[in-house]
Write an enzyme that holds these catalytic residues in place. Structure first.
Site, PDB file in Angstrom:
ATOM      1  CB  ALA A  79      -0.925  -0.001   1.212  1.00 48.32           C
ATOM      2  CG  ASN A  80       5.104   1.146  -0.603  1.00 46.78           C
ATOM      3  OD1 ASN A  80       5.004  -0.059  -0.417  1.00 46.78           O
ATOM      4  ND2 ASN A  80       5.852   1.656  -1.582  1.00 46.78           N
ATOM      5  N   GLY A 107       1.314   3.132  -5.995  1.00 47.60           N
ATOM      6  CA  GLY A 107       0.476   2.573  -7.043  1.00 47.60           C
ATOM      7  C   GLY A 107      -0.955   2.299  -6.633  1.00 47.60           C
ATOM      8  CB  ILE A 108      -3.218  -0.476  -7.632  1.00 49.21           C
ATOM      9  CG1 ILE A 108      -3.253  -0.219  -9.146  1.00 49.21           C
ATOM     10  CG2 ILE A 108      -4.563  -1.037  -7.170  1.00 49.21           C
ATOM     11  CD1 ILE A 108      -3.383  -1.486  -9.971  1.00 49.21           C
ATOM     12  N   GLY A 109      -2.198   0.008  -4.692  1.00 45.17           N
ATOM     13  CA  GLY A 109      -2.398  -0.241  -3.271  1.00 45.17           C
ATOM     14  C   GLY A 109      -2.578   1.029  -2.463  1.00 45.17           C
ATOM     15  CB  SER A 126      -3.255  -9.975 -13.992  1.00 47.32           C
ATOM     16  OG  SER A 126      -2.915  -9.666 -15.328  1.00 47.32           O
ATOM     17  CE1 TYR A 179       2.095  -9.375 -12.026  1.00 47.50           C
ATOM     18  CE2 TYR A 179       1.034  -9.713 -14.148  1.00 47.50           C
ATOM     19  CZ  TYR A 179       1.089  -9.074 -12.928  1.00 47.50           C
ATOM     20  OH  TYR A 179       0.133  -8.147 -12.595  1.00 47.50           O
TER      21      TYR A 179
END
Length: 323
Positions: A50-51, A53-55, A178, A204
């Site tokens: 969560a630091n 981008g999306i998070g 994804s 990935y």
């Protein structure tokens, strides 16, 4: 961020205009988080990775809804910076940092132990942390690092927190997958590096297929508990996840960046699964980047494969020896 791995010179030069048009056409979601009135006062949420981008965008939204928001991050410095930014932007003082490296089972256990000791409830767990482009490597715990970070760590974390989620029901588990899960393959030998996926960035894609299979089997096991589990695709999102790729891939990414979703737009499908009334009670499903129910790949719908993967994951994480 999710960038199709099949494009490499010279084909990407020919396909670039078409891909840019497709990316532009899918930028907007059919569901807008800012129009959702859900209030999370008195509720506790965890967002991994969560630091940035999306998070970070997901954590920002949940904090705006007055949730006690736990940012589960690997870096203390970047995580604390995100905490301070979210507190300032939302006016919510109940935004806290807890260190977590999903690539380390020991770190996952320490994090879960602290949560169980310090938190009285858990209403939403968002398994967002993930990585792509890492070289093949085996961790000190005998796991292949990409599969540990993207799949086995979240698998263990979720299972360790299940009792708290059940006690807080209705509660939700949200797994960020994804659209690339459709080209992934499942081989339990991938988890320990005994075998390697063969295609470009196939690790990935395979972890993202495992995320969907894990979600389906988790939902089956959670029937009747009041805890739901869903997986989603954020779409093609402009974030920093490409930092481990070659200069060629990063150059292509840079050319396409103006046509991609922003991190805030890419967070919509995660937020939808976490808080929307429309998703309440739905479990074991896969949502696309427009927040619509979608049919995942045939492999992702293989119940026998999901059970086989679950059992292998239990053995590798030590969950067969009850925690």
């Amino acid at each position: 961020m999710e960038l199709p791995g099949a494009l490499s010179p010279p084909w990407w030069l020919l396909l670039l205009p078409l891909l840019a048009l497709l990316l532009w056409a899918t930028r907007r979601s059919s569901w807008e988080p800012r129009e959702c009135p859900a209030d999370l006062t008195g509720k506790t949420v965890i967002v991994t990775g969560a630091n940035s981008g999306i998070g970070k965008c997901v954590a920002m939204d949940l904090a705006r809804r007055n949730a006690r928001t736990i940012l589960a991050c690997r870096s203390r410095e970047r995580g604390q910076a995100a905490v301070e930014e979210i507190r300032a932007a939302t006016g919510n003082p109940a935004v806290v940092l807890r260190l977590l490296d999903t690539g380390s089972l020991a770190s996952v256990r320490a994090f879960a132990s602290a949560v169980l000791r310090e938190e009285s409830r858990l209403d939403v767990l968002v398994n967002n942390a993930g990585i792509t482009g890492l070289p093949f490597a085996i961790t000190s715990e005998g796991l292949e690092q990409t599969f540990a970070i993207n799949y086995l760590g979240p698998f263990l974390l979720t299972n360790l927190l299940l009792d708290l989620l059940k006690a807080s029901a209705p509660a939700r588990v949200v797994n960020v997958s994804s659209f690339r899960h459709s080209v992934g393959t499942v081989d339990t030998g991938f988890l320990t590096g005994q075998r390697r996926p063969g295609r470009y960035d196939a690790a990935y894609s395979s972890t993202k297929l495992m995320n969907v299979l894990f979600t389906a089997e988790l939902a089956r096991r959670l029937q009747g508990t009041g805890v739901t589990a869903n997986a989603l695709s954020p779409g093609v999102v402009s974030t920093g996840i490409m930092r481990h790729f070659s200069w060629t891939a990063r150059a292509l990414f840079g050319l396409l960046r103006p046509f991609m979703k922003s991190a805030e737009q890419g967070a919509a499908s995660t937020i939808f699964c976490a808080v929307s009334e429309e998703a309440a009670g739905i479990s074991g499903k896969y949502f696309d980047s427009s927040c619509r129910l979608a049919l995942p790949s045939a492999a992702a719908r293989d119940a026998a494969l999901a059970r086989k993967l679950w059992e292998a994951s239990e053995r590798l994480t030590g969950l067969t020896e009850r925690e």
